[in-house]
Design a protein around this motif. Sequence first.
Motif, PDB file in Angstrom:
ATOM      1  N   ASP A 185     -10.525 -10.738 -14.561  1.00  0.00           N
ATOM      2  CA  ASP A 185     -10.113  -9.422 -14.740  1.00  0.00           C
ATOM      3  C   ASP A 185     -10.078  -8.738 -13.348  1.00  0.00           C
ATOM      4  OD1 ASP A 185     -13.048  -9.660 -14.076  1.00  0.00           O
ATOM      5  OD2 ASP A 185     -13.424  -8.411 -15.974  1.00  0.00           O
ATOM      6  N   GLY A 186      -9.968  -9.256 -12.112  1.00  0.00           N
ATOM      7  CA  GLY A 186     -10.174  -8.480 -10.786  1.00  0.00           C
ATOM      8  C   GLY A 186      -8.895  -7.677 -10.703  1.00  0.00           C
ATOM      9  N   ILE A 187      -7.843  -7.746 -11.398  1.00  0.00           N
ATOM     10  CA  ILE A 187      -6.924  -7.048 -11.099  1.00  0.00           C
ATOM     11  C   ILE A 187      -6.687  -5.733 -12.077  1.00  0.00           C
ATOM     12  CG2 ILE A 187      -5.050  -8.019 -12.729  1.00  0.00           C
ATOM     13  CD1 ILE A 187      -4.282  -6.894  -9.132  1.00  0.00           C
ATOM     14  N   ASP A 188      -7.470  -5.807 -12.944  1.00  0.00           N
ATOM     15  CA  ASP A 188      -7.534  -4.688 -14.073  1.00  0.00           C
ATOM     16  C   ASP A 188      -7.940  -3.195 -13.433  1.00  0.00           C
ATOM     17  OD1 ASP A 188      -7.051  -6.785 -15.596  1.00  0.00           O
ATOM     18  OD2 ASP A 188      -9.135  -6.650 -16.650  1.00  0.00           O
ATOM     19  N   GLY A 189      -8.568  -3.201 -12.514  1.00  0.00           N
ATOM     20  CA  GLY A 189      -9.034  -1.894 -11.876  1.00  0.00           C
ATOM     21  C   GLY A 189      -8.010  -1.322 -11.159  1.00  0.00           C
ATOM     22  N   TYR A 190      -6.868  -1.704 -10.927  1.00  0.00           N
ATOM     23  CA  TYR A 190      -5.722  -1.358 -10.091  1.00  0.00           C
ATOM     24  C   TYR A 190      -4.495  -0.770 -10.798  1.00  0.00           C
ATOM     25  CZ  TYR A 190      -8.575  -3.574  -6.403  1.00  0.00           C
ATOM     26  OH  TYR A 190      -9.613  -4.171  -5.902  1.00  0.00           O
ATOM     27  N   ARG A 191      -3.695  -0.041 -10.180  1.00  0.00           N
ATOM     28  CA  ARG A 191      -2.496   0.697 -10.783  1.00  0.00           C
ATOM     29  C   ARG A 191      -1.576   0.556  -9.462  1.00  0.00           C
ATOM     30  NH1 ARG A 191      -1.514   6.106  -9.170  1.00  0.00           N
ATOM     31  NH2 ARG A 191      -3.248   6.965  -8.141  1.00  0.00           N
ATOM     32  N   VAL A 192      -0.092   0.368  -9.889  1.00  0.00           N
ATOM     33  CA  VAL A 192       0.759   0.705  -9.010  1.00  0.00           C
ATOM     34  C   VAL A 192       0.863   2.243  -8.860  1.00  0.00           C
ATOM     35  CG1 VAL A 192       3.194   0.227  -8.649  1.00  0.00           C
ATOM     36  CG2 VAL A 192       2.014  -1.389  -9.769  1.00  0.00           C
ATOM     37  N   ALA A 193       0.855   2.438  -7.834  1.00  0.00           N
ATOM     38  CA  ALA A 193       0.998   3.781  -7.079  1.00  0.00           C
ATOM     39  C   ALA A 193       2.323   4.392  -6.500  1.00  0.00           C
ATOM     40  CB  ALA A 193      -0.269   4.199  -6.233  1.00  0.00           C
ATOM     41  N   GLU A 194       3.009   3.237  -6.151  1.00  0.00           N
ATOM     42  CA  GLU A 194       3.937   3.287  -5.316  1.00  0.00           C
ATOM     43  C   GLU A 194       4.971   2.161  -5.399  1.00  0.00           C
ATOM     44  OE1 GLU A 194       5.332   5.091  -0.828  1.00  0.00           O
ATOM     45  OE2 GLU A 194       3.318   4.538  -1.122  1.00  0.00           O
ATOM     46  N   LEU A 195       6.325   2.649  -5.806  1.00  0.00           N
ATOM     47  CA  LEU A 195       7.260   1.364  -6.017  1.00  0.00           C
ATOM     48  C   LEU A 195       8.724   1.841  -5.320  1.00  0.00           C
ATOM     49  CD1 LEU A 195       7.677  -1.704  -7.242  1.00  0.00           C
ATOM     50  CD2 LEU A 195       8.475  -0.261  -9.170  1.00  0.00           C
ATOM     51  N   VAL A 196       9.068   1.369  -4.453  1.00  0.00           N
ATOM     52  CA  VAL A 196      10.189   1.776  -3.656  1.00  0.00           C
ATOM     53  C   VAL A 196      10.995   0.622  -3.125  1.00  0.00           C
ATOM     54  CG1 VAL A 196       9.246   2.112  -1.470  1.00  0.00           C
ATOM     55  CG2 VAL A 196      11.403   3.388  -1.958  1.00  0.00           C
ATOM     56  N   GLY A 197      12.490   0.599  -3.124  1.00  0.00           N
ATOM     57  CA  GLY A 197      12.900  -0.582  -2.534  1.00  0.00           C
ATOM     58  C   GLY A 197      14.070  -0.208  -1.366  1.00  0.00           C
ATOM     59  N   SER A 198      14.292  -1.342  -0.633  1.00  0.00           N
ATOM     60  CA  SER A 198      15.465  -1.476   0.474  1.00  0.00           C
ATOM     61  C   SER A 198      16.130  -2.603   0.180  1.00  0.00           C
ATOM     62  CB  SER A 198      14.687  -1.633   2.019  1.00  0.00           C
ATOM     63  OG  SER A 198      14.174  -2.877   2.084  1.00  0.00           O
ATOM     64  N   PRO A 199      17.284  -2.779   0.753  1.00  0.00           N
ATOM     65  CA  PRO A 199      18.025  -3.875   0.582  1.00  0.00           C
ATOM     66  C   PRO A 199      17.344  -5.227   1.033  1.00  0.00           C
ATOM     67  CG  PRO A 199      19.258  -2.134   1.796  1.00  0.00           C
ATOM     68  CD  PRO A 199      17.821  -1.787   2.006  1.00  0.00           C
ATOM     69  N   ALA A 200      16.318  -5.256   1.563  1.00  0.00           N
ATOM     70  CA  ALA A 200      15.623  -6.358   1.765  1.00  0.00           C
ATOM     71  C   ALA A 200      14.137  -6.662   1.079  1.00  0.00           C
ATOM     72  CB  ALA A 200      15.093  -6.452   3.566  1.00  0.00           C
ATOM     73  N   ALA A 201      13.654  -5.611   0.648  1.00  0.00           N
ATOM     74  CA  ALA A 201      12.493  -6.002   0.070  1.00  0.00           C
ATOM     75  C   ALA A 201      11.970  -4.921  -0.888  1.00  0.00           C
ATOM     76  CB  ALA A 201      11.252  -6.144   0.880  1.00  0.00           C
ATOM     77  N   THR A 202      11.430  -5.153  -2.129  1.00  0.00           N
ATOM     78  CA  THR A 202      10.801  -3.920  -2.766  1.00  0.00           C
ATOM     79  C   THR A 202       9.206  -3.755  -2.452  1.00  0.00           C
ATOM     80  OG1 THR A 202      12.478  -4.416  -4.480  1.00  0.00           O
ATOM     81  CG2 THR A 202      10.160  -3.184  -5.358  1.00  0.00           C
ATOM     82  N   HIS A 203       8.853  -2.747  -2.098  1.00  0.00           N
ATOM     83  CA  HIS A 203       7.644  -2.475  -1.711  1.00  0.00           C
ATOM     84  C   HIS A 203       6.808  -1.771  -2.892  1.00  0.00           C
ATOM     85  CE1 HIS A 203       8.523  -2.965   2.455  1.00  0.00           C
ATOM     86  NE2 HIS A 203       9.778  -2.492   2.378  1.00  0.00           N
ATOM     87  N   ALA A 204       5.695  -2.449  -3.134  1.00  0.00           N
ATOM     88  CA  ALA A 204       4.764  -2.143  -4.235  1.00  0.00           C
ATOM     89  C   ALA A 204       3.292  -1.794  -3.692  1.00  0.00           C
ATOM     90  CB  ALA A 204       4.752  -2.988  -5.257  1.00  0.00           C
ATOM     91  N   ARG A 205       2.791  -0.618  -3.891  1.00  0.00           N
ATOM     92  CA  ARG A 205       1.309  -0.265  -3.213  1.00  0.00           C
ATOM     93  C   ARG A 205       0.563  -0.026  -4.603  1.00  0.00           C
ATOM     94  NH1 ARG A 205      -1.394   4.469  -1.636  1.00  0.00           N
ATOM     95  NH2 ARG A 205       0.149   5.643  -2.539  1.00  0.00           N
ATOM     96  N   LEU A 206      -0.586  -0.829  -4.471  1.00  0.00           N
ATOM     97  CA  LEU A 206      -1.558  -0.976  -5.634  1.00  0.00           C
ATOM     98  C   LEU A 206      -2.593  -0.147  -5.011  1.00  0.00           C
ATOM     99  CD1 LEU A 206       0.536  -3.336  -6.250  1.00  0.00           C
ATOM    100  CD2 LEU A 206      -1.626  -4.365  -7.542  1.00  0.00           C
ATOM    101  N   VAL A 207      -3.412   0.544  -5.905  1.00  0.00           N
ATOM    102  CA  VAL A 207      -4.690   1.264  -5.635  1.00  0.00           C
ATOM    103  C   VAL A 207      -5.477   1.289  -6.719  1.00  0.00           C
ATOM    104  CG1 VAL A 207      -3.453   2.956  -3.830  1.00  0.00           C
ATOM    105  CG2 VAL A 207      -3.556   3.578  -6.368  1.00  0.00           C
ATOM    106  N   ARG A 208      -6.792   1.660  -6.436  1.00  0.00           N
ATOM    107  CA  ARG A 208      -7.846   1.648  -7.622  1.00  0.00           C
ATOM    108  C   ARG A 208      -7.472   2.752  -8.594  1.00  0.00           C
ATOM    109  NH1 ARG A 208     -12.435  -0.959  -6.556  1.00  0.00           N
ATOM    110  NH2 ARG A 208     -12.742  -1.511  -4.242  1.00  0.00           N
ATOM    111  N   ARG A 209      -7.828   2.502  -9.868  1.00  0.00           N
ATOM    112  CA  ARG A 209      -7.489   3.469 -10.740  1.00  0.00           C
ATOM    113  C   ARG A 209      -8.497   4.632 -10.755  1.00  0.00           C
ATOM    114  NH1 ARG A 209      -4.346   1.280 -14.790  1.00  0.00           N
ATOM    115  NH2 ARG A 209      -4.033  -0.644 -15.278  1.00  0.00           N
TER     116      ARG A 209
END
Length: 209
Positions: A185-209
């Motif tokens: 359950d180590g991932i349960d305390g996090y949320r995706v705060a940011e999701l943005v893409g470029s032609p090369a990669a999609t960037h996701a930023r996870l932070v504490r809830r």
Amino acid sequence: MPKLRVHNITVSVDGYAAGPHQRLEHPLGEGFGRMHEWMFAAMRDRADGKGGIDVEYVERSEENIGATIMGRNMFGPQRGPWEDESWTGWWGPNPPYHNDVFVLTHHLRPSIVMEGGTTFHFTGEPIETVLARAFEAAAGKDVRLGGGPATVQQYLRAGLLDELHLAVVPQLMGRGERLFDNLGDGIDGYRVAELVGSPAATHARLVRR
């Protein structure tokens, strides 16, 4: 309050953050070097004075960092007891960290003082103790957790990670080391705060809830 941050962890669409059979010729594992092309291109663009989404995320990784933690596998290709102490990392005499770097390992060796302000410390202490030492060395700044995947998993399971930046590249690996396995359950305390893409990669930023 200072944070523990992960930046520029590249993962494939099927969730792999390192390839199989890491060794001197394949420091990221077989077939995984191509996954970091987004970052190498961003670093070239930055050096040429260009901007862009990928450049922005590379720049963020260097902001307000006062110390670094990494696993033994990120420091070098050797496993088990050190054959000798000649290996001083992948990065040459002036590594890009310019701060105290704490290397997690069961096989200790003396600290290595490098050019540019980087000192590698080798420790087998509990991860909580290592984090406390890193925060002390950072002197009020944040601590960067460098990887590899197993090291990030340890800090996620313990709930000690404050921020995690993923760069998801549009490729499949099919084998290697997955980032989000064995977390419970180590991932349960996090949320995706940011999701943005470029032609090369999609960037996701996870932070504490």
